[in-house]
Design a protein around this motif. Sequence first.
Motif, PDB file in Angstrom:
ATOM      1  N   LEU B 100       2.601   3.459   4.747  1.00 28.78           N
ATOM      2  CA  LEU B 100       1.316   2.831   4.471  1.00 28.78           C
ATOM      3  C   LEU B 100       0.564   3.630   3.426  1.00 28.78           C
ATOM      4  O   LEU B 100       0.647   4.864   3.392  1.00 28.78           O
ATOM      5  CB  LEU B 100       0.498   2.746   5.760  1.00 28.78           C
ATOM      6  CG  LEU B 100       1.083   1.821   6.823  1.00 28.78           C
ATOM      7  CD1 LEU B 100       0.311   1.954   8.127  1.00 28.78           C
ATOM      8  CD2 LEU B 100       1.070   0.378   6.356  1.00 28.78           C
ATOM      9  N   ASN B 101      -0.164   2.921   2.589  1.00 27.10           N
ATOM     10  CA  ASN B 101      -0.965   3.574   1.559  1.00 27.10           C
ATOM     11  C   ASN B 101      -2.142   4.304   2.211  1.00 27.10           C
ATOM     12  O   ASN B 101      -2.961   3.673   2.873  1.00 27.10           O
ATOM     13  CB  ASN B 101      -1.470   2.508   0.582  1.00 27.10           C
ATOM     14  CG  ASN B 101      -2.141   3.111  -0.625  1.00 27.10           C
ATOM     15  OD1 ASN B 101      -2.764   4.165  -0.542  1.00 27.10           O
ATOM     16  ND2 ASN B 101      -2.007   2.452  -1.748  1.00 27.10           N
ATOM     17  N   PRO B 102      -2.231   5.615   2.011  1.00 26.80           N
ATOM     18  CA  PRO B 102      -3.278   6.378   2.694  1.00 26.80           C
ATOM     19  C   PRO B 102      -4.698   5.990   2.268  1.00 26.80           C
ATOM     20  O   PRO B 102      -5.652   6.269   2.977  1.00 26.80           O
ATOM     21  CB  PRO B 102      -2.985   7.831   2.296  1.00 26.80           C
ATOM     22  CG  PRO B 102      -2.177   7.743   1.053  1.00 26.80           C
ATOM     23  CD  PRO B 102      -1.381   6.465   1.168  1.00 26.80           C
ATOM     24  N   GLY B 103      -4.818   5.315   1.119  1.00 24.46           N
ATOM     25  CA  GLY B 103      -6.149   5.018   0.598  1.00 24.46           C
ATOM     26  C   GLY B 103      -6.649   3.615   0.903  1.00 24.46           C
ATOM     27  O   GLY B 103      -7.711   3.232   0.434  1.00 24.46           O
ATOM     28  N   LEU B 104      -5.881   2.842   1.648  1.00 21.61           N
ATOM     29  CA  LEU B 104      -6.309   1.466   1.932  1.00 21.61           C
ATOM     30  C   LEU B 104      -6.397   1.238   3.436  1.00 21.61           C
ATOM     31  O   LEU B 104      -5.566   1.726   4.194  1.00 21.61           O
ATOM     32  CB  LEU B 104      -5.295   0.468   1.348  1.00 21.61           C
ATOM     33  CG  LEU B 104      -5.192   0.389  -0.171  1.00 21.61           C
ATOM     34  CD1 LEU B 104      -4.083  -0.586  -0.566  1.00 21.61           C
ATOM     35  CD2 LEU B 104      -6.512  -0.055  -0.763  1.00 21.61           C
ATOM     36  N   TYR B 148      -8.292   3.661   8.337  1.00 20.79           N
ATOM     37  CA  TYR B 148      -7.293   4.096   7.371  1.00 20.79           C
ATOM     38  C   TYR B 148      -6.090   4.644   8.139  1.00 20.79           C
ATOM     39  O   TYR B 148      -6.240   5.077   9.288  1.00 20.79           O
ATOM     40  CB  TYR B 148      -7.886   5.160   6.449  1.00 20.79           C
ATOM     41  CG  TYR B 148      -8.915   4.588   5.517  1.00 20.79           C
ATOM     42  CD1 TYR B 148      -8.524   4.009   4.313  1.00 20.79           C
ATOM     43  CD2 TYR B 148     -10.263   4.574   5.847  1.00 20.79           C
ATOM     44  CE1 TYR B 148      -9.460   3.454   3.456  1.00 20.79           C
ATOM     45  CE2 TYR B 148     -11.201   4.020   4.995  1.00 20.79           C
ATOM     46  CZ  TYR B 148     -10.799   3.463   3.802  1.00 20.79           C
ATOM     47  OH  TYR B 148     -11.716   2.907   2.956  1.00 20.79           O
ATOM     48  N   HIS B 150      -4.448   7.297   8.411  1.00 17.24           N
ATOM     49  CA  HIS B 150      -4.379   8.613   9.037  1.00 17.24           C
ATOM     50  C   HIS B 150      -5.017   8.650  10.420  1.00 17.24           C
ATOM     51  O   HIS B 150      -4.818   9.598  11.161  1.00 17.24           O
ATOM     52  CB  HIS B 150      -5.033   9.666   8.135  1.00 17.24           C
ATOM     53  CG  HIS B 150      -6.518   9.589   8.072  1.00 17.24           C
ATOM     54  ND1 HIS B 150      -7.187   8.690   7.273  1.00 17.24           N
ATOM     55  CD2 HIS B 150      -7.478  10.280   8.727  1.00 17.24           C
ATOM     56  CE1 HIS B 150      -8.487   8.842   7.441  1.00 17.24           C
ATOM     57  NE2 HIS B 150      -8.697   9.791   8.302  1.00 17.24           N
TER      58      HIS B 150
END
Lengths: 329, 324
Positions: B100-104, B148, B150
């Motif tokens: 998964l994209n950490p910024g989305l 997010y 994380h």
Amino acid sequence: MTPRARRIARFLARRLAQGVALLLCIAVLDFALLHAVPGDAADAIAGEAGTADPGYVATLRHQLGLDQPLPVQLGLYLGRLAQGNFGYSFRYGQSVASLILERLPATLLLMAASIGFAVAASLVLGTLSARFANRWPDRLITLVTLFFYATPLFWFGLMAIVLFGVHLGWLPTGGMYDVARPRTGLAFALDVARHLVLPAFTQACFFLAIYTRLVRTSMLQAYGSDYVRFARAKGVGELRIALRHVLRNALTPLVTMVGLNLGTLLGGAVLTETVFSWPGIGRLMYDAVFQRDVNLLLSILVLGSVIVIVANLLVDMLYAALTPAVELR
Amino acid sequence: MTALLEVDGLRVAVNGGAVVLDDLSFSVARGETLAIVGESGCGKSVTSLAIMRLLPPALRLTGGAIRFDGADLATVSPTRMRDLRGRRIGMIFQEPMTSLNPGLRVGEQIAEVLRIHEGLSRAAAWRRAVELLDHVRIPDPARRAMEYPHRLSGGQRQRVVIAAAIACRPDLIIADEPTTALDVTVQAQVLELLKSLQREIGSAVILITHNLGVVAQTADRVMVMYAGRKVEEGAVAAIFDDPRHPYTSGLLRATPDPTRPRPARGVLHEIPGMVPRLGARASGCAFRPRCARAVPRCAEGVPPLLATNSGLAACLFAQEGAAA
Ligand SMILES: Nc1ncnc2c1ncn2[C@@H]1O[C@H](COP(=O)(O)OP(=O)(O)O)[C@@H](O)[C@H]1O
Ligand SMILES: [Mg+2]
């Protein structure tokens, strides 16, 4: 208040306290450094006036408050600083605050232009470099940026003046505007922009080189990442991948680096502004050094720290906005 | 009945060099689960990436056909392929921590599929994303969608990945070791989820794993790969009962599985040696250096796939009874 807003408020309060403490340290340190140097404003003024009459110098010194013991001078200085009073410059016959305020916009404009240029150009060059990794466009860009990186700023400035100003005559080589023209409207803005090109470019070169390498690396990393592969597996198109998935993550190291460089950039302004006779505080500082205008110099140094501290705070917040996994602390 | 996916003579090589996948053929019927097993480095992931046309830049598809519902994925245009990905073929990767994209926000990463393939508005796609999170049994989905990656555990992230992969109810789901990176208890839950979603949507599944216990529980058929080739294939029960390739028997002997009759219960055998590096594969049968049954004839060319009671096996002795 939402928990997030509360976190941000707490973060800002703490950083503000840290900033004030840091400023105090810097002010004391600057004060000590400047007074460790032999000679003071009285010497400089007397020297310029062509007299070495001890009586005259002593009177001058008394007038300027330079005959007081150092701790007293420091205390007075800090006290005035706390009230936002930067004192008076005898060299310019003007209050330091108005002097700085007059020059500040020019420096901020130059800084913003050079950072803006370095960031924009490095995004383009870095992306190209990454897309053509290890092929000739990448090698060419690497070569050029290495050249930018290794060349001293003043040499660059002088060469730019010789080439574009003197030989080709395309661009003005000094000052911020044409004194012979009216200072209003679009024509004035264009005039300033033309004067801005060479100093901003010169100032930007070094940073452009670092940023380009940084963007190249983080782009390559992002394009090779699992999340980009997963996005592709979802059927996401290349443009959307670049804008939504890659750029954002590639931008974070750049933001950090720009934040770290702000102080250096301000230091570099002294050189650039001197070479291009840009009427900013870098140039003012240069003159203040030679005129032993300690008060002015101190104020500029303290103000420079304020700019760097505030800018770093903004960068931290931008970084946190870009990187959700990093909480403001 | 024609197969949903028919891979025929697939070849993948390192750019101008070593062969990674060699003449690989297999098929998947609608609604069926095919397990692909084999040790690390046998080419399972490369196979799935080749089907998705997402091979890393260093690898190239050098031959073969990948027929998916009438189209040959080996030759379709990039635009058409992009349209198939995520809509008709969903893919789940091994690493939930990095997929998964950490910024989305996770909701966005699911909604993205729906916006692209079903043209949903931002709001509608978000609502569907929340429903999907609920569907993959993430508690408090409306709030979770805003998080997010994380903030989510590995198991939850893999559920998010699964939600994105099934959002458009694909005909085929490719799951490359979907549970390998997860805790054992979470593994079972995620597999159970995957199975129930498959039943509900009616998708076919290619399940890549090196856990034979998982194969026994979930798959209809199994394909065993070794060094970029298919060495045995057949119905799961039949192969587990009567493996005909020495590599398959070796894998089975190395797996603790109470559901499977094993001569010496409690004793696990390791297959001696290691999967050969690329370009260092033995001539003839690639498994030969590690095989107790190997004879000089095994070096004389790649053994053909022979029909056995359980399916197909690429061993000269496949038709002579149980492999040692
Ligand atoms: N990007 C790559 N470049 C070169 N070789 C690769 C690359 N990816 C995989 N390979 C090679 O392909 C072979 C199969 O790898 P892979 O499909 O990942 O195995 P696994 O069965 O464990 O999923 C390995 O020998 C590996 O070295
Ligand atoms: Mg793999």
